[in-house]
Design a protein around this motif. Structure first.
Motif, short mmCIF file in Angstrom:
data_model
loop_
_atom_site.label_atom_id
_atom_site.label_comp_id
_atom_site.label_asym_id
_atom_site.label_seq_id
_atom_site.Cartn_x
_atom_site.Cartn_y
_atom_site.Cartn_z
N MET A 58 -1.46 -11.71 -1.69
CA MET A 58 -0.28 -11.44 -0.67
C MET A 58 0.45 -12.76 -0.45
O MET A 58 0.02 -13.78 -0.42
CB MET A 58 -0.90 -10.75 0.85
CG MET A 58 -1.50 -9.55 0.49
SD MET A 58 -0.58 -8.07 0.14
CE MET A 58 0.90 -8.49 1.28
N ALA A 78 5.27 -3.84 0.33
CA ALA A 78 4.71 -3.09 1.19
C ALA A 78 5.55 -1.75 1.69
O ALA A 78 6.68 -1.91 1.77
CB ALA A 78 4.17 -3.63 2.66
N ILE A 99 -1.63 -1.57 1.63
CA ILE A 99 -1.55 -2.50 0.57
C ILE A 99 -2.69 -3.50 0.20
O ILE A 99 -3.24 -3.79 -0.85
CB ILE A 99 -0.16 -3.21 0.68
CG1 ILE A 99 0.12 -3.52 -0.77
CG2 ILE A 99 -0.17 -4.52 1.36
CD1 ILE A 99 1.76 -4.19 -1.11
N THR A 100 -3.37 -4.03 1.19
CA THR A 100 -4.32 -4.95 0.86
C THR A 100 -5.82 -4.30 0.53
O THR A 100 -6.62 -4.53 -0.09
CB THR A 100 -4.99 -5.72 2.10
OG1 THR A 100 -4.93 -4.94 3.41
CG2 THR A 100 -3.75 -6.61 2.39
N ASP A 105 -5.47 -1.89 -1.88
CA ASP A 105 -5.22 -1.86 -3.44
C ASP A 105 -6.04 -2.74 -4.13
O ASP A 105 -5.62 -3.94 -4.14
CB ASP A 105 -3.64 -1.87 -3.71
CG ASP A 105 -3.20 -1.54 -4.88
OD1 ASP A 105 -4.11 -1.75 -5.86
OD2 ASP A 105 -1.99 -1.44 -5.26
N SER A 150 -3.82 -15.04 0.73
CA SER A 150 -2.51 -14.77 1.44
C SER A 150 -1.89 -16.25 1.72
O SER A 150 -2.29 -16.95 2.35
CB SER A 150 -2.71 -13.80 2.63
OG SER A 150 -1.50 -13.45 3.28
N ILE A 154 -4.19 -5.79 -6.33
CA ILE A 154 -3.55 -6.90 -5.85
C ILE A 154 -4.30 -8.05 -5.84
O ILE A 154 -5.64 -8.46 -5.38
CB ILE A 154 -3.35 -6.53 -4.17
CG1 ILE A 154 -2.21 -5.50 -3.77
CG2 ILE A 154 -2.48 -7.86 -3.57
CD1 ILE A 154 -1.14 -5.54 -4.59
N TYR A 179 8.21 -3.20 5.94
CA TYR A 179 8.25 -4.44 5.89
C TYR A 179 9.41 -5.13 6.55
O TYR A 179 10.57 -4.13 6.54
CB TYR A 179 8.30 -5.00 4.13
CG TYR A 179 9.45 -4.29 3.58
CD1 TYR A 179 10.74 -5.22 3.61
CD2 TYR A 179 9.60 -3.24 3.09
CE1 TYR A 179 11.94 -4.61 3.07
CE2 TYR A 179 10.53 -2.43 2.64
CZ TYR A 179 11.95 -3.37 2.41
OH TYR A 179 12.96 -2.86 1.76
N GLY A 222 1.29 -8.64 -3.75
CA GLY A 222 1.58 -7.89 -2.79
C GLY A 222 2.59 -8.61 -1.85
O GLY A 222 2.31 -9.89 -1.48
N THR A 238 5.08 -8.76 1.81
CA THR A 238 5.48 -7.98 3.14
C THR A 238 6.08 -8.99 4.06
O THR A 238 6.20 -10.35 3.60
CB THR A 238 4.16 -7.22 3.93
OG1 THR A 238 4.76 -6.60 5.24
CG2 THR A 238 3.54 -8.63 4.55
N LYS A 293 4.45 -5.52 -5.83
CA LYS A 293 4.25 -4.39 -4.87
C LYS A 293 4.66 -4.58 -3.47
O LYS A 293 4.00 -5.66 -2.96
CB LYS A 293 3.08 -3.80 -4.84
CG LYS A 293 2.39 -3.29 -6.21
CD LYS A 293 1.09 -2.55 -6.15
CE LYS A 293 0.76 -2.11 -7.77
NZ LYS A 293 -0.63 -1.69 -7.48
N THR A 351 -0.51 -9.61 -9.96
CA THR A 351 -0.11 -8.90 -9.20
C THR A 351 -0.05 -9.10 -7.72
O THR A 351 -1.09 -9.61 -7.13
CB THR A 351 -1.02 -7.28 -9.26
OG1 THR A 351 -0.84 -6.90 -10.42
CG2 THR A 351 -0.40 -6.33 -8.65
#
Length: 466
Positions: A354, A104, A345-346, A348, A379, A351, A107, A419, A421, A102, A417
């Protein structure tokens, strides 16, 4: 060579308790950089206007198709056929085996950064026989800057002795980077009789206009930024009196000094590299206006504005507030859009982790990593795909507070999943290369994403600067 401070094994669960971040490390800066900022005051507005009169000054791209083709080949512009371009046409989603990606909503490259890189390529194409120089990295992306070096463009970097421009001769081409150049540098190159290509982001120039107005109204500019950052160095050179404040802690210190006074020597020692020449806190903090480095956190800048407004209101009263405090909107939309998209997005719950991509010296990218960490999600911040070891399933990454770490087994077996950016100085190709390695770790038989012609990213028309 960068070396990791420690090696860890990743936790495969995505959500974690918010980490206790270590205390912010002391700021490191260059005395030579500060000395440039603290140089004798030059009328920035007059210098900028004088550049236009030389006939040797360009400050807009010319949309040269040959340069565009080379940027596409080098992967330093917007993707038009690769994975990122295809994701844009699929609601920023991609499924590859058991990996869901996914992206962002906002970005990567902002308009001002892409514009700066484009102008550098156009300058090389327009002056094929001339020596071309850039007064600093064009943007905070190592691969983009390396591509420019491969085009025989010389990039000046700070050293212990500062920058020495003696090698630049009459007739050479000098490019001012996206962060801008100082007034003193502009004046120097105007008088050197060189061709000047000014790629300064218009949003940065907007901040310059604000601090210029503050100075003309005899207000001290309070600049929210990092005193050694190239953009803030340039902005400060356009100010009359200024103080550079990094965070809310420093902001509170200054507000307390305004209200209650304090130890002047301590104050000047604390901000010795972050104030204008001859700064007197007892006199120069009576009338203040707020501006910011465009890559700082919007919420922090806004809170600073409220702090100084409350302080001046308390000290001088409502009727006199306008005589002691000014606030002009200098926050860059692109920086804020990327921060807002990361918050979204965070939030979601699907996720698992990241990946933040961007130069390790990129201020706006570091803030993206900070947001992810504060939200308690696993992340990893990498500056390029070169940090990822496919065979060993490990990577070298950086934390929001600047620690370099190596993590093994960072991608777990089974569905995942992710994320994604990236910072405003990160081209689409960097995202594609990182994801390519992710897919190869998860599936050794992965053969890449087939190219597909996609819609071109639209860019705004530029307005004439006043």
């Amino acid at each position: 060579m960068l070396q990791a401070h420690g090696t860890t094994s990743a936790l495969c669960s995505g959500r974690q308790a918010r980490p206790a971040l270590p205390a912010r490390r002391p700021r490191a800066g260059s005395v030579q950089v500060h000395a440039t900022v603290a140089a004798d005051k030059v009328d920035g507005r007059a210098v900028r206007r004088s550049l236009n009169k030389t006939g040797r000054y360009v400050r807009k791209p010319n949309k040269d198709p040959k340069s565009n083709e080379l940027m596409e080949e080098h992967g330093v512009g917007y993707s038009s056929t690769g994975l990122v371009a295809q994701m844009r046409e699929q609601d920023n989603l991609w499924q590859q085996g058991d990996v869901t990606v996914k992206l962002a909503k906002a970005y990567g490259y902002c308009w001002g950064v892409e514009r700066a890189v484009r102008m550098a390529y156009e300058a090389r194409n327009a002056f094929p026989e001339k020596r071309v120089h850039i007064t600093n990295e064009i943007i905070h992306n190592p691969e983009v800057n390396q591509r420019l070096r491969e085009l025989d463009i010389n990039i000046f970097e700070d050293s212990a002795k500062g920058k020495d421009y003696a090698s630049i001769k009459e007739g050479d081409v000098v490019i001012f980077p996206a962060f801008g150049a100082t007034v003193q540098e502009m004046e120097l190159f105007r008088d050197k009789n060189v061709e000047m290509v000014d790629t300064t982001c218009p949003w940065v120039a907007k901040v310059w206009n604000s601090v210029d107005i503050y100075g003309r109204k005899q207000f001290t500019s309070i600049i929210h930024g990092k005193y050694s950052h190239e953009e803030t160095v340039a902005t400060a050179s356009f100010a009359d009196k200024y103080i550079i404040i990094r965070d809310l802690e420093e902001s509170n210190y200054v507000c307390e000094y305004i209200l209650k006074g304090g130890d002047k020597e301590e104050f000047l020692t604390k901000f010795k590299k972050a104030v204008s020449k001859g700064f007197d806190p007892e006199k120069d903090l009576q009338r203040v206006g707020l501006a910011n480095q465009t890559t700082m956190l919007k919420g922090e800048t806004q809170e600073m504005g409220k702090m100084f407004e409350r302080t001046m209101l308390s000290k001088y009263g409502p009727a006199a507030l306008g005589e002691h405090f000014m606030l002009m909107d200098t926050i860059c939309d692109a920086t804020q859009e990327r921060q807002d998209a990361l918050y979204e997005i965070t939030d979601d719950p699907s996720i698992d982790m990241m990946i933040v991509i961007g130069g390790f010296n990129s201020s706006n990218t570091s803030h993206l990593q900070e947001i992810a960490e504060h939200k308690g999600i696993t992340s990893f911040w990498v500056d390029s795909a070169a940090r990822i070891d496919v065979a060993g399933n490990k990577l070298l990454h950086k934390t929001g507070w600047g620690e370099l770490k190596e993590t093994t087994n960072w991608l777990c077996d089974g569905p995942l999943t992710i994320g994604i950016t990236s910072g405003a100085s990160t081209p689409d190709r960097a995202i594609e290369e990182v994801l390519d390695k992710v897919f190869r770790i998860k599936d050794p038989s992965f053969a890449g994403v087939a190219p597909k012609e996609c819609a071109v990213v639209g860019v705004p028309e530029e307005e004439e600067e006043e």
